[in-house]
Each structure stands twice: as C-alpha cells, then as structure tokens.
Design an enzyme around this catalytic site. Structure first.
Site, PDB file in Angstrom:
ATOM      1  N   CYS A 159     -44.823  10.500  28.235  1.00  0.00           N
ATOM      2  CA  CYS A 159     -45.354  12.000  28.489  1.00  0.00           C
ATOM      3  C   CYS A 159     -46.923  11.817  28.334  1.00  0.00           C
ATOM      4  O   CYS A 159     -47.307  11.110  27.243  1.00  0.00           O
ATOM      5  CB  CYS A 159     -44.749  13.062  27.730  1.00  0.00           C
ATOM      6  SG  CYS A 159     -43.053  13.467  28.093  1.00  0.00           S
ATOM      7  N   SER A 334     -43.634 -20.824  33.607  1.00  0.00           N
ATOM      8  CA  SER A 334     -43.330 -22.347  34.097  1.00  0.00           C
ATOM      9  C   SER A 334     -44.816 -23.012  35.145  1.00  0.00           C
ATOM     10  O   SER A 334     -45.022 -23.894  35.049  1.00  0.00           O
ATOM     11  CB  SER A 334     -42.158 -22.623  35.045  1.00  0.00           C
ATOM     12  OG  SER A 334     -42.217 -21.664  35.921  1.00  0.00           O
ATOM     13  N   CYS A 388     -30.850 -27.180  34.324  1.00  0.00           N
ATOM     14  CA  CYS A 388     -31.207 -25.808  34.575  1.00  0.00           C
ATOM     15  C   CYS A 388     -30.120 -25.389  35.720  1.00  0.00           C
ATOM     16  O   CYS A 388     -30.375 -26.074  36.656  1.00  0.00           O
ATOM     17  CB  CYS A 388     -32.695 -25.391  35.190  1.00  0.00           C
ATOM     18  SG  CYS A 388     -33.112 -24.193  35.813  1.00  0.00           S
ATOM     19  N   ILE A 418     -40.657 -21.530  42.066  1.00  0.00           N
ATOM     20  CA  ILE A 418     -41.034 -22.875  41.202  1.00  0.00           C
ATOM     21  C   ILE A 418     -40.184 -23.402  40.464  1.00  0.00           C
ATOM     22  O   ILE A 418     -40.318 -24.741  40.277  1.00  0.00           O
ATOM     23  CB  ILE A 418     -42.278 -22.196  40.383  1.00  0.00           C
ATOM     24  CG1 ILE A 418     -43.040 -23.329  39.932  1.00  0.00           C
ATOM     25  CG2 ILE A 418     -41.876 -21.164  39.508  1.00  0.00           C
ATOM     26  CD1 ILE A 418     -43.935 -24.200  40.632  1.00  0.00           C
ATOM     27  N   ASN A 419     -39.053 -22.761  40.200  1.00  0.00           N
ATOM     28  CA  ASN A 419     -38.104 -23.296  39.163  1.00  0.00           C
ATOM     29  C   ASN A 419     -36.921 -24.172  39.857  1.00  0.00           C
ATOM     30  O   ASN A 419     -36.033 -23.772  39.912  1.00  0.00           O
ATOM     31  CB  ASN A 419     -37.387 -22.033  38.376  1.00  0.00           C
ATOM     32  CG  ASN A 419     -38.337 -21.500  37.318  1.00  0.00           C
ATOM     33  OD1 ASN A 419     -39.451 -21.676  37.385  1.00  0.00           O
ATOM     34  ND2 ASN A 419     -37.712 -20.299  36.686  1.00  0.00           N
ATOM     35  N   PHE A 542     -37.675 -10.568  37.470  1.00  0.00           N
ATOM     36  CA  PHE A 542     -37.361 -10.493  38.977  1.00  0.00           C
ATOM     37  C   PHE A 542     -35.873 -11.379  39.145  1.00  0.00           C
ATOM     38  O   PHE A 542     -35.292 -11.202  40.366  1.00  0.00           O
ATOM     39  CB  PHE A 542     -38.470 -11.106  39.754  1.00  0.00           C
ATOM     40  CG  PHE A 542     -38.646 -10.204  41.022  1.00  0.00           C
ATOM     41  CD1 PHE A 542     -37.706  -9.670  41.891  1.00  0.00           C
ATOM     42  CD2 PHE A 542     -40.016  -9.988  41.194  1.00  0.00           C
ATOM     43  CE1 PHE A 542     -38.041  -9.064  43.029  1.00  0.00           C
ATOM     44  CE2 PHE A 542     -40.272  -9.203  42.413  1.00  0.00           C
ATOM     45  CZ  PHE A 542     -39.304  -8.800  43.397  1.00  0.00           C
ATOM     46  N   GLU A 543     -35.594 -12.133  38.447  1.00  0.00           N
ATOM     47  CA  GLU A 543     -34.305 -12.780  38.453  1.00  0.00           C
ATOM     48  C   GLU A 543     -33.122 -12.302  37.827  1.00  0.00           C
ATOM     49  O   GLU A 543     -32.115 -13.025  38.310  1.00  0.00           O
ATOM     50  CB  GLU A 543     -34.277 -14.324  37.529  1.00  0.00           C
ATOM     51  CG  GLU A 543     -35.666 -15.187  38.165  1.00  0.00           C
ATOM     52  CD  GLU A 543     -35.602 -16.299  37.327  1.00  0.00           C
ATOM     53  OE1 GLU A 543     -34.504 -17.096  37.046  1.00  0.00           O
ATOM     54  OE2 GLU A 543     -36.612 -16.862  36.938  1.00  0.00           O
ATOM     55  N   THR A 567     -42.460 -13.115  33.467  1.00  0.00           N
ATOM     56  CA  THR A 567     -42.690 -12.975  32.045  1.00  0.00           C
ATOM     57  C   THR A 567     -43.946 -12.307  31.652  1.00  0.00           C
ATOM     58  O   THR A 567     -44.198 -11.624  30.900  1.00  0.00           O
ATOM     59  CB  THR A 567     -42.240 -14.369  31.290  1.00  0.00           C
ATOM     60  OG1 THR A 567     -42.861 -15.410  31.898  1.00  0.00           O
ATOM     61  CG2 THR A 567     -40.734 -14.678  31.330  1.00  0.00           C
ATOM     62  N   CYS A 674     -31.168 -19.310  26.589  1.00  0.00           N
ATOM     63  CA  CYS A 674     -30.735 -20.279  27.199  1.00  0.00           C
ATOM     64  C   CYS A 674     -30.392 -21.500  26.674  1.00  0.00           C
ATOM     65  O   CYS A 674     -31.156 -22.081  25.607  1.00  0.00           O
ATOM     66  CB  CYS A 674     -32.014 -20.840  28.285  1.00  0.00           C
ATOM     67  SG  CYS A 674     -31.734 -22.090  29.223  1.00  0.00           S
TER      68      CYS A 674
END
Length: 762
Positions: A159, A334, A388, A418-419, A542-543, A567, A674
């Site tokens: 607020c 990354s 990964c 990119i990953n 976004f993942e 991130t 991870c």
C-alpha cells in the site's frame, strides 16, 4: 473469539499454525502417495488448482502437441468461463459500494456519498441506513485500531500508505474486521472493507473478487482518486482479508496450516524460523580462517572464481566475504559467469575455478577461447560429472526429433536456453538457426524474432518445459485483453496486442524438459503459498511450473506484488522494494516468498543488509520465506521412531529419516536445493586451488577440466566453436538492447528457408 491475524506464524493464536517445517525428506516416486507432477501434463491440468484458488481472468485451452517430436502447439487464451454470479459480492459489501459507484462523478463519490452500514442482525456503527456519509468521513468515523493491533503481522504490504487489517471470528463463525490507515483516502477504503466484510462468513470473504471491487470503484473515482498505486493497495487490502478468511475457514475445519521456514533480515541480525532456515543462516557469517585461506591462495596463484547463485550458503558466505579482499571472486547467474571469467583473464588471472554444473564450466571454457584466452586454465570442482536434469533432457532423442521438426518447418528459428551443453547448442544450430537466451531476455528474444521474421515465422523454444509454458501463457494473457498496446510495447516496441494474438499459433515449446529444483514449485507448494502467503511479495523464477508462475504473475499484474524472471531479476525486485520502504518515513516489514533455489539467500542477505546499513535505519525488516514441498514436512512425531534415537545432522539440525542429500533434500520434492550444485563444496574449492601451479598438482586435476569435445566437429567446425555460435548471436542481440536479432542470424534463417523451399520443389 479466536484471533488469526498473524501472517508469519510467530504469535498466532492457533498453536498448530506455529508448527514450522524443520527439514526435508525423500519422497518416493514408486511408493504410496501422489505422484509428482510431470512436464508433459496438459496446461489445463496444471491450471486446475490455480483456477480454483486464484480465480484468474484467463483459462488455457488444452494444447495439442506432436507426440512424435515432443512439440506442443501453443496454448491459446480464452475468456474465463466463471459460472453466472461467480463475481457476486456479499450483500453487505454491495450495500457499501452501491452509493459510491452510483455517484455521478468522482468528487461526489469521494465527498458526498451516502453509505449505509447494514450488518447481519441489524446495523452497526455511528451511521444508519439513511445517513449521508462522505467517503472521507467514512474513514474518519472508523474506530481507531488500538496500538496493540498495529503490528507487523497486521500490516497490509503493497500500500502507498500504512494500512493495518485485523480479523476475528465470533461464536457463529462470522468474521469481524478492524482496520486503520494513516492516510485519509486509504482509511476510507479500509472502512469500506471493514463495514462491507464484517458479518460475512469466511467462505464469502474468500470468494470476493478484488478486480471486481477495483473496477467498480475505478469507474467512478478515476485515476485522480484511485491511481494505480492506490488501486494496488486496495487489491492488497482485499487479498489480506481473503487470507485471514482462509485461515479462519481452515481453523473451523480443524485443519493445521504449517508455515514455511523463513529468515528475518535486519541491518545487524538474522533470525531464522525453522531448521531449514537455520541451515541457510548458519553460514552467512563465514569462518574468518576459511576466508583468509581462500584469499591467500587465489591472490598468490592469480586464481579467479566464478560461482552460480545456487551454491550452498556455506560456500557463498565464504566467497562473498573473500570477494571483499580479492576482487576476482564473483557470484552470478549462468550467463554472467562466462563474461566475468573473461574480465578476470583480462585482469591477469591465469586460472578460473567454476562453481556450478558442467555446462557452466563448458561455457566458461568456450567463451574464454573465443575471446583469445586459450592459455587460461579452467577447472570444475569434481572428478565425476556435475549434472543437470534440464541440460540432459536436451541431449535425448526426443529433443533431436523436436529440432528435426523445426528444421522441416520453413522460416523457423530455435531459441535455446543458456542452461544447456555446448553439444546441444552446436547440434541444434546445425539443424535449425539457433540463438541462446536467458530467463531474463527470453521474452524479448522471442518477440524480436517474430517482429523481424514476419507473419510466417515459427519460433521454437526449448528445452525448459515450464519456461516455455509460462512464455505461452504470458503471451496469451497479453492477447486476451489483459493488457494495452502500451503494455506490450514496453516489452518490445514493434508489437501490439494484435501482433501478440497473431503470433500465438506459431510459438512452439518442448514438453519434456524440467529442472528438478524448480519442479517442486508445483500444485502442492503453490496451494500452500496461496493459502498462507497470498498477501506477500511473490517471486518466481521463469523456470517454475505454471501454478507458481501464474500466482506470481497475478500478484504482479493485479497488485504490484510479484516478479517473474531470472535470479538477477528477483534480486533487483527485492532490492527495489527495500529501497521504497527506506524512502518512506515509517517502519516497514516486507515479506518475500522465494520461488527459486534457496541458495539465492546469500546474495539477498548481503544486498538487503547493505541497503539497511547504508540507510542507518533499524525499523525496516525483510522476511524471506522458503517454500517447501509438503512431503518434506518434519513433525516432532516423525523425528523419533519408537525405540530409536532421533536422527540429527552434525550441526544438531533434525531431518526426516531417508537418504539425505546435503540437508535431507530429495530429487522429487523437499527443500529447494539442487543436489548437483551441492557437489561444489568449500573443501573441494580449496583443494583445487592448492594444487594449481605445481606440475604434480595440475596433473591430478586433469579430470577436473571441463569437456572440450576434442575431435568432435559440427558443420566443419570444432564442436566447442560451433556451440559458441548461438551464444554469439545472443551477444549481438544484447548489444541491440534486446530489440533486434543480428543480421548474420537473419541471413542464416533466410538462406535455410530458401534451401528448404528449393529442396521441396524438386
């Protein structure tokens, strides 16, 4: 009466609400219990929860993908199909709203509005059903909330003014609200909700549509009285009321609502709640001896260190402190890791240690070579593979079939995350023109491709299924009327709502690739977030699966309380909100739900504490909440089996019985950490650094070097060089500030399209 005003679980009147999540367990995928959500679920299945809980303005039409290639037809948004009357407001709220929304103009609505105050069982308050009360006077007639009620737990975040909202239930289960604001118009809005919602059942309050109330008030009050910031504040007040009602309904049904672990950050202290948060906080004040040892060896041997945000707090704490003494240590996402390594080489570093998974060290090696630093040594931190799940999905046969379909489709371009490994990038580009993207620029990359390639363009995204689905959902939202042309142009200047609608049938994404960490942010976790933290700031990578993505997007669009991105985007969002709080003259407590890997907490703590200390303020606090899968909940009963000693880690933290990975995390649920990143330990880093520089030591590090794919060629180039081409295309795109693909990529697409067309006519 039973109070349920607390939003954090620290002082709740419900003892069961204070049960914290203490650890993480392994969830079996073959035994009993619900199976985890999988990447190939239809979008409609993934949306079942969020449609019930968050009442989105859109629903997805189920995708019809290609079973042979893993390709999915894009999801297309359709108008919501709520049942008639589903937007109906409680009678008491309707009665409070009606005189305001029927006023002829904003001035009268603000100052000359008769507001009846009906409540079940009669009317309450100073007014009567025929009294004429101005909106401002409605606020001035609001009974002040006692100082004891003006707590951080009762504050409404988001607020423009200070707003508090408290709630109780009576013996009949009806709700009574109290509230206050230090600003007149906001106080009038609080009074409107207090009068309109008091006396309602919890179910009636949870079903109130914030957008309906916003729209009806906005139509008559206009942007002068209800600008976007205040409209967001109104939505946050309603979200806060709905959360309190949901907690009341759960308590009435005898359900226990556990709170997630969290870390409270102030300028000079960290207060963890729950054992998982303790584990994160334990290493944020690193051992000075470990810091000195790392600085000494890096300085003496000219070693640079690049690490991903997802390192364990123990590692990040030491790295962050060491970076203050040796500038060639950096923590980032990354993409930035490789760029930073080049700058370190240019500054004289002769060795780079990479803390991440294998595709990250491969990218660092390749980009250094492209920049001419072939003599700089690069080392990983393990002899074995540091895998990964997402990168491995892109090296399977299903992704090859997906790319082959793209290659057979004229005017196609492949946007690869990119990953992924250099092998994936090289082989993909050999089949179809390919450009790399990150989670922070994927939207702009896809929009630029559609804008430049024309109405026949087809864009193929992969391999992250969740990111692809979220991308399609974002565009579907824009195309449905939820945005204006100006909103769309803010994403890319060459697009409008109509152009977004036109591109939807030509967007494809892979349906069988997931990150095991982001996979946990599915239906179960999202449901707990929506129920217990719906009024907090929601941050989602976004993942993450569609449920968490849509929850954060809805918070962003309707209340200004969400962020979806990389991130770095999440870190910037948190920092911006802290700066806003510091710019205000009053105390503030911000709560963020961290919808990504928990290792980010080190960077968040350092950023937040830096801002707080720089300001000299001690009255601003930030709470970071760690969502944890329900299967990871550890209760006191679970911690000790009959006749057995309780299981503990060496630090004394308890965990659920089962194969532990680090802190008891599992591959299918549990804490957001991870297991591959955990292979990058502080001891391994120190060991590698100590061996650098001596012939025997470096001979022992041969298996620590990243793969260079020696001898493999693609299209007449070495595989490493071919894998760099999509990355270089992205470099050109970044130089255009996210607006245009490079001419060399456009020429490649046109050339291959021409070749395909010629071949097809023979």
């Amino acid at each position: 009466m039973r109070s349920f005003t607390n939003t954090t679980g620290r002082t709740s009147a419900f003892p069961e609400r204070d049960t914290c999540l203490r650890g993480c367990s392994v969830r079996s995928t073959s035994g009993g219990g619900a199976a985890p959500r999988v990447a190939h679920q239809s979008s409609r299945e993934q949306l079942q929860f969020i449609s019930r809980r968050a009442r989105p303005a859109l629903q997805l039409v189920a995708a019809q993908g290609s079973a042979s290639s893993g390709a999915a037809a894009p999801q297309v948004a359709a108008p919501s199909t709520h049942a008639p009357g589903s937007e109906r407001l409680p009678a008491s709220l309707e009665a409070a709203l009606a005189p305001i929304t029927s006023a002829p103009d904003a001035k009268e609505a603000l100052r000359q509005v008769p507001v009846p105050v009906p409540v079940r069982g009669g009317e309450r308050g100073a007014g009567s059903s025929g009294s004429c009360v101005r909106l401002l006077e409605l606020g001035s007639g609001l009974a002040p909330l006692p100082p004891a009620g003006r707590t951080a737990a009762n504050r409404v975040m988001g607020c423009t003014a200070q707003v508090w909202l408290a709630a109780e239930t009576d013996g009949a289960g009806r709700m009574t609200f109290q509230g206050w604001s230090d600003a007149e118009i906001s106080r009038g809005l609080v009074a409107l909700l207090v009068r309109g919602l008091s006396g309602c059942s919890p179910q009636e309050v949870t079903q109130v549509s914030a957008s309906e109330v916003q729209q009806r008030l906005s139509r008559v009050l206009g942007r002068g009285v209800l600008p976007p910031g205040r409209a967001n504040g109104l939505a946050n007040m309603l979200e806060s009321a709905r959360k309190r009602a949901a907690l009341a309904a759960a308590a009435a049904a005898g359900r226990r609502l556990d709170v997630f672990p969290s870390l409270l950050i102030t300028a000079d202290a960290l207060t963890p709640q729950g054992a998982f948060a303790e584990a994160q906080a334990r290493y944020l004040a690193p051992d000075p001896g470990a810091v000195s040892a790392l600085v000494r060896v890096c300085r003496d041997k000219h070693i640079g260190v690049v690490a991903h945000f997802y390192m364990d707090p123990q590692v990040q704490g030491v790295l962050s402190a060491a970076a203050e003494q040796w500038p060639h240590i950096a923590i980032s996402d990354s993409l930035v890791m490789a760029d930073t390594a080049v700058r370190m080489a240019e500054a004289g570093c002769t060795t780079i240690c990479v803390l991440g998974v294998d595709f990250m060290s491969e990218n660092v090696r390749a980009i250094l070579d492209e920049a001419g630093h072939t003599g700089v040594k690069v080392y990983r931190l393990a002899e074995s593979d540091i895998g990964c799940s997402l990168a491995e999905a892109a090296e399977g046969e299903s992704y090859t079939r997906y790319l082959q379909e793209a290659a057979d489709t004229p005017n196609s371009v492949h946007v690869v995350y990119i990953n992924t490994s250099l092998r994936t990038k090289a082989r993909a580009h050999a089949l179809v023109p390919t450009i790399t993207c990150t989670s922070s620029n994927v939207v702009q990359t896809v929009l630029a491709a559609f804008a430049q390639l024309g109405p026949q363009a087809v864009v193929w995204y992969g391999p992250d299924t969740y990111m692809g689905a979220n991308l399609a959902q974002l565009f579907a939202d824009l195309a449905s009327g939820a945005a204006t042309d100006d909103d769309v142009r803010a994403l890319h200047p060459d697009h409008t709502v109509d152009s977004i609608r036109a591109l939807l049938p030509r967007l494809r994404y892979f349906t069988d690739g997931t990150c095991i960490v982001h996979h946990i942010f599915g239906g179960e976790v999202t449901e707990l977030v929506a129920a217990g933290y719906g009024d907090a700031y929601l941050a989602a990578h976004f993942e993450v699966p569609g449920e968490m993505f849509r929850l954060a997007m809805q918070a962003k669009r309707s209340r200004g309380m969400g962020v979806v991105g990389s991130t770095s985007n999440i870190l910037d969002f948190i920092a911006d909100k802290v700066r806003e709080a510091l710019a205000a003259p009053h105390p503030e407590r911000l709560q963020f739900v961290l919808g990504t890997e928990a290792g980010m907490i080190t960077s968040i703590v350092r950023k937040v504490q830096g801002l707080l200390r720089q300001s000299g303020r001690s009255d601003v606090e930030v709470e970071v909440v760690f969502p944890v899968a329900p299967s990871a909940v550890a209760t006191p009963q679970q911690l000790q089996q009959p006749g057995a000693a309780p299981l503990t880690l060496p630090t004394g933290l308890a965990l659920v019985p089962g194969p532990a990975s680090g802190e008891g995390c599992s591959l299918e649920g549990g804490c957001a950490a991870c297991p591959y990143m955990k292979m990058n330990t502080l001891a391994a880093l120190q060991s590698v650094c100590e061996r650098v520089g001596s012939p025997a030591g470096e001979a022992s590090l041969e298996r620590y070097r990243p793969r260079t794919y020696g001898g493999e060629t693609v299209g007449g180039r070495s595989l490493a060089a071919a894998g760099c081409v999509p990355i270089l295309h992205m470099r050109n795109f970044q130089r255009s500030k996210g607006r245009a693909l490079g001419q060399d990529l456009l020429d490649d697409i046109a050339s291959r399209h021409s070749t395909t067309a010629t071949t097809a006519t023979r």
